[in-house]
Design a protein around this motif. Structure first.
Motif, PDB file in Angstrom:
ATOM      1  N   PRO A 251       0.811  -1.229   0.000  1.00  0.00           N
ATOM      2  CA  PRO A 251       0.000   0.000   0.000  1.00  0.00           C
ATOM      3  C   PRO A 251       0.838   1.271   0.000  1.00  0.00           C
ATOM      4  N   PHE A 252       2.058   1.208   0.575  1.00  0.00           N
ATOM      5  CA  PHE A 252       2.907   2.400   0.589  1.00  0.00           C
ATOM      6  C   PHE A 252       3.265   2.828  -0.828  1.00  0.00           C
ATOM      7  N   TYR A 253       3.609   1.866  -1.673  1.00  0.00           N
ATOM      8  CA  TYR A 253       4.021   2.190  -3.039  1.00  0.00           C
ATOM      9  C   TYR A 253       2.861   2.783  -3.843  1.00  0.00           C
ATOM     10  N   ILE A 254       1.639   2.389  -3.490  1.00  0.00           N
ATOM     11  CA  ILE A 254       0.472   2.916  -4.188  1.00  0.00           C
ATOM     12  C   ILE A 254       0.130   4.320  -3.687  1.00  0.00           C
ATOM     13  N   LYS A 255       0.101   4.488  -2.365  1.00  0.00           N
ATOM     14  CA  LYS A 255      -0.432   5.723  -1.781  1.00  0.00           C
ATOM     15  C   LYS A 255       0.594   6.836  -1.669  1.00  0.00           C
ATOM     16  N   ALA A 256       1.864   6.494  -1.646  1.00  0.00           N
ATOM     17  CA  ALA A 256       2.880   7.528  -1.487  1.00  0.00           C
ATOM     18  C   ALA A 256       3.486   7.943  -2.819  1.00  0.00           C
ATOM     19  N   ALA A 257       2.913   7.436  -3.908  1.00  0.00           N
ATOM     20  CA  ALA A 257       3.471   7.733  -5.231  1.00  0.00           C
ATOM     21  C   ALA A 257       3.267   9.200  -5.599  1.00  0.00           C
ATOM     22  N   GLY A 258       4.253   9.767  -6.269  1.00  0.00           N
ATOM     23  CA  GLY A 258       4.123  11.142  -6.755  1.00  0.00           C
ATOM     24  C   GLY A 258       4.495  12.170  -5.710  1.00  0.00           C
ATOM     25  N   SER A 259       4.598  13.417  -6.163  1.00  0.00           N
ATOM     26  CA  SER A 259       4.947  14.513  -5.269  1.00  0.00           C
ATOM     27  C   SER A 259       3.696  15.307  -4.935  1.00  0.00           C
ATOM     28  N   GLY A 260       3.817  16.179  -3.942  1.00  0.00           N
ATOM     29  CA  GLY A 260       2.688  17.000  -3.555  1.00  0.00           C
ATOM     30  C   GLY A 260       2.018  16.508  -2.294  1.00  0.00           C
ATOM     31  N   LEU A 261       1.127  17.347  -1.757  1.00  0.00           N
ATOM     32  CA  LEU A 261       0.392  17.024  -0.532  1.00  0.00           C
ATOM     33  C   LEU A 261      -1.011  16.573  -0.922  1.00  0.00           C
ATOM     34  N   HIS A 262      -1.140  15.276  -1.186  1.00  0.00           N
ATOM     35  CA  HIS A 262      -2.393  14.750  -1.719  1.00  0.00           C
ATOM     36  C   HIS A 262      -3.485  14.622  -0.662  1.00  0.00           C
ATOM     37  N   GLY A 263      -3.105  14.599   0.612  1.00  0.00           N
ATOM     38  CA  GLY A 263      -4.100  14.350   1.656  1.00  0.00           C
ATOM     39  C   GLY A 263      -4.599  15.585   2.369  1.00  0.00           C
ATOM     40  N   VAL A 264      -4.231  16.767   1.909  1.00  0.00           N
ATOM     41  CA  VAL A 264      -4.613  18.010   2.600  1.00  0.00           C
ATOM     42  C   VAL A 264      -6.130  18.130   2.724  1.00  0.00           C
ATOM     43  N   ASP A 265      -6.847  17.868   1.641  1.00  0.00           N
ATOM     44  CA  ASP A 265      -8.308  18.005   1.670  1.00  0.00           C
ATOM     45  C   ASP A 265      -8.940  17.062   2.693  1.00  0.00           C
ATOM     46  N   SER A 266      -8.399  15.848   2.784  1.00  0.00           N
ATOM     47  CA  SER A 266      -8.942  14.885   3.742  1.00  0.00           C
ATOM     48  C   SER A 266      -8.709  15.345   5.178  1.00  0.00           C
ATOM     49  N   VAL A 267      -7.519  15.868   5.460  1.00  0.00           N
ATOM     50  CA  VAL A 267      -7.208  16.350   6.805  1.00  0.00           C
ATOM     51  C   VAL A 267      -8.070  17.562   7.145  1.00  0.00           C
ATOM     52  N   LEU A 268      -8.240  18.469   6.193  1.00  0.00           N
ATOM     53  CA  LEU A 268      -9.077  19.650   6.427  1.00  0.00           C
ATOM     54  C   LEU A 268     -10.535  19.241   6.655  1.00  0.00           C
ATOM     55  N   GLY A 269     -10.982  18.229   5.934  1.00  0.00           N
ATOM     56  CA  GLY A 269     -12.340  17.734   6.139  1.00  0.00           C
ATOM     57  C   GLY A 269     -12.533  17.206   7.548  1.00  0.00           C
TER      58      GLY A 269
END
Length: 497
Positions: A251-269
Motif C-alpha cells: 500500500p505504501f508504493y500505491i499511496k505515497a506515489a508522486g509529489s505534492g500534498l495529496h491528503g490536505v483536503d482529507s485532513v481539512l475535512g
C-alpha cells in the motif's frame, strides 16, 4: 454563604446528569450502529481473505496459488484478530462488526478513565465526574465512530490501542514501575502492528513520558521500555522484509506515489468536523503530558497530508487520534476552569453542551443513505459475480481493481489491477497491462461511467489505465457478457475470454 461544589448532594446530582447523558449517548450510538449494520467496506474482505488463507495454511498470501507471499494488507494484528472467525467458521463480516463494537465501547470507557485521571485532583464535582462521562458520550455520538464499528476494518482496534497508550501516559504522573514500563512497551508495539503509521504516535507518547518525568530512575525504566519497543519493532520489520521480499508494504508504493500534498483536503475535512475543531481549539493551550499527546496527534495529521490514500467514509485513517483530541481538550478545559468556582458553574455546562452538539452534528443523513446503498450494491454486483464464479465447474483467474468481496466470495485467483495485492503492479505500474494479460484471466472486470458504451470511470483509484486494458481485451477476443449498475454513473463491465 457559598455552596460546597463537592457536597454529597451536588456530586450525586452531577453524577445523575452525567450518567443520563451517557445512557442517551449509548442509545443514540446503538441506533446509528443498527441503521448502517449492513455496510462493510470492500477493502475489509482483503483482510478477511488473507486471514482465511493464513488459517488454511497458505501463509500470508492473497492468492493461495501465488509463488511468493504479498503484503497487500494494512494490519497484521487485524489478521490475527480475525482468525477466530475462520477457526469457528462464523461469518467474517458479522464477527468483525461484533468485535469492533466491543473495541468502540472499551475505547469510550478508557476515554472516560483518561479524563478522570487528568481531572482527579480538581476540586469541583463538574470536572471530576461530568467531564469523563461527557467525553465518553461525545465519542459515541460522533457518527464516524458508528461507521468504523461496522466497516470491517482495523480502525476501531487502532483507536482503542491509542486510547490505552494515552491512558498509560497519563498514569505515569504517579511514577514508573517495571511492570507498567513493560505494559507500555507492549502497547506501543501493538499500535505499530495494527497500523504502521501509528508508530509516529507511539514514538510521540514515549518522548512525552520521558521529557515530562523528572526522576532519573523513571527515565532509566522508560529508556529500557523504549529500547524493547524499538528492538521488537525492528525484529518484526526485518522478518516481514525477508518474508515478503519487499522493504515496505505494497500500500505504501500505491499511496505515497508522486509529489505534492495529496491528503490536505482529507485532513481539512476532518478538522472541519465541529467536535474535532472544538477539541483542537481547547487543546492549543495544553500543558505537560497532554501537550505531548496533542503534539503527537498534530504530527499524525501532518503526516496524512502527504499520502494519496483512499480515506473512505468516516475519516478512516484519522479516527485513531480522535480519543486523544477529546481527552486532551476536556482535560485542558478542566484545568482552566478549575481555578474559579463561578467559571465552573457557568462555563462547564455550556462547554459540555457545545461538545455534545458538535458531536451530534457529525450525522449526515445523505451519507447514511449512501452507506446503505453501497452495502446493497456491493453484494448485488461484486458479491453476485463472486458467487457466480464460485459456482463454475472449475476455478480460474479474474482481473479486477476492487478485489475485496469478489476475491473473498469466489476464492478464485485474482489479479489486482490497482496493485495493492500485486507486488509487480504496485512497484512498476507501467507493467500493469503486461501483468494483467500474461496470466490469461478468464474474466476482466472494469468500471465504466456509462452503460451504453465503455467509458472509463476515473476515480481516486487512478483508473486511467482502464481504457488500455479494455481495448487490449477486445483485441484479444474478450467480449462483454454482463453490465451491472453499482450506483448511478458507476457500471461494472464484465469481459469474458
Amino acid at each position: 454563604m457559598k455552596s460546597d461544589p463537592n457536597s454529597r448532594v451536588q456530586r450525586f446530582g452531577v453524577a445523575v446528569v452525567g450518567v443520563s447523558i451517557l445512557l442517551c449517548a449509548l442509545a443514540y450510538f446503538g441506533f446509528l450502529y443498527v441503521s448502517i449494520w449492513h455496510y462493510t467496506m470492500d477493502d475489509s474482505y482483503i483482510s478477511f481473505r488473507y486471514s482465511r488463507n493464513m488459517i488454511d495454511g497458505y501463509g500470508l498470501r492473497f492468492n493461495p496459488t501465488d509463488a511468493l507471499p504479498t503484503e497487500g494488507f494494512t494490519s497484521i494484528l487485524w489478521l490475527i484478530a480475525m482468525a477466530p472467525a475462520f477457526l469457528a467458521k462464523v461469518p467474517a463480516d458479522a464477527f468483525a462488526k461484533v468485535i469492533n463494537l466491543c473495541f468502540v465501547l472499551v475505547t469510550a470507557l478508557f476515554i472516560g478513565f483518561c479524563i478522570a485521571k487528568a481531572t482527579e485532583k480538581r476540586k469541583h464535582a463538574y470536572l471530576g465526574i461530568l467531564f469523563p462521562l461527557v467525553g465518553a458520550s461525545a465519542y459515541l455520538c460522533f457518527f464516524p465512530v458508528s461507521i468504523l464499528s461496522v466497516s470491517g476494518m482495523e480502525t476501531a482496534l487502532s483507536a482503542l490501542l491509542v486510547t490505552l497508550g494515552a491512558y498509560q501516559v497519563l498514569r505515569f504522573e504517579d511514577g514508573v514501575r517495571l511492570s507498567s514500563a513493560g505494559v507500555f512497551a507492549t502497547t506501543l508495539l501493538a499500535m505499530s502492528l495494527v497500523r504502521p503509521d501509528l508508530s509516529l504516535l507511539a514514538v510521540a507518547m514515549l518522548l512525552t513520558v520521558f521529557f515530562t518525568t523528572s526522576r532519573s530512575e523513571d527515565k532509566r525504566l522508560l529508556i529500557r521500555s523504549g529500547l524493547c519497543y524499538v528492538l521488537a519493532g525492528t525484529l518484526y520489520f526485518g522478518w516481514r522484509w525477508w518474508y515478503f521480499s519487499s522493504f515496505l508494504p505494497l500500500p505504501f508504493y500505491i499511496k505515497a506515489a508522486g509529489s505534492g500534498l495529496h491528503g490536505v483536503d482529507s485532513v481539512l475535512g476532518f478538522l472541519k468536523e465541529p467536535l474535532v475543531a472544538l477539541t483542537v481549539a481547547l487543546s492549543l493551550i495544553a500543558t505537560g503530558k497532554c501537550r505531548g499527546l496533542f503534539l503527537g496527534a498534530l504530527a499524525y495529521m501532518l503526516f496524512f497530508t502527504k499520502p494519496e490514500h483512499l480515506m473512505g467514509e468516516g475519516h478512516r485513517f484519522l479516527m485513531p487520534i480522535l480519543p486523544i483530541l477529546i481527552v486532551v481538550g476536556l482535560s485542558t478545559a478542566s484545568k482552566t476552569l478549575n481555578k474559579n468556582t463561578y467559571k465552573v458553574a457557568a462555563a462547564a455546562p455550556a462547554l459540555l453542551t457545545l461538545l455534545m452538539i458538535g458531536s451530534a452534528m457529525s450525522i449526515d443523513p445523505g451519507e447514511m443513505t449512501f452507506l446503505n446503498a453501497y452495502a446493497k450494491a456491493l453484494k448485488s454486483t461484486y458479491g453476485a459475480i463472486g458467487e457466480t464464479l464460485k459456482n463454475e465447474s472449475r476455478s480460474g483467474v479474474v482481473a479486477v481493481s476492487s478485489v475485496g468481496l469478489i476475491s473473498y466470495t469466489s476464492n478464485w485467483s485474482v489479479i489486482d489491477m490497482f496493485g495493492l495485492c500485486n507486488a509487480t503492479i504496485a512497484k512498476h505500474p507501467d507493467e500493469r497491462l503486461d501483468v494483467t494479460f500474461r496470466s490469461e484471466p478468464n474474466y476482466i472486470i472494469l468500471v465504466s461511467s456509462r452503460r451504453e458504451r465503455y467509458t472509463p470511470y476515473v476515480s481516486q483509484h487512478r483508473s486511467d489505465f482502464n481504457q488500455k486494458i479494455f481495448d487490449t481485451a477486445i483485441e484479444k477476443d474478450y467480449h462483454v457478457t454482463q453490465i451491472s449498475e453499482f450506483l448511478p454513473g458507476f457500471y461494472l463491465f464484465v469481459l469474458k475470454r
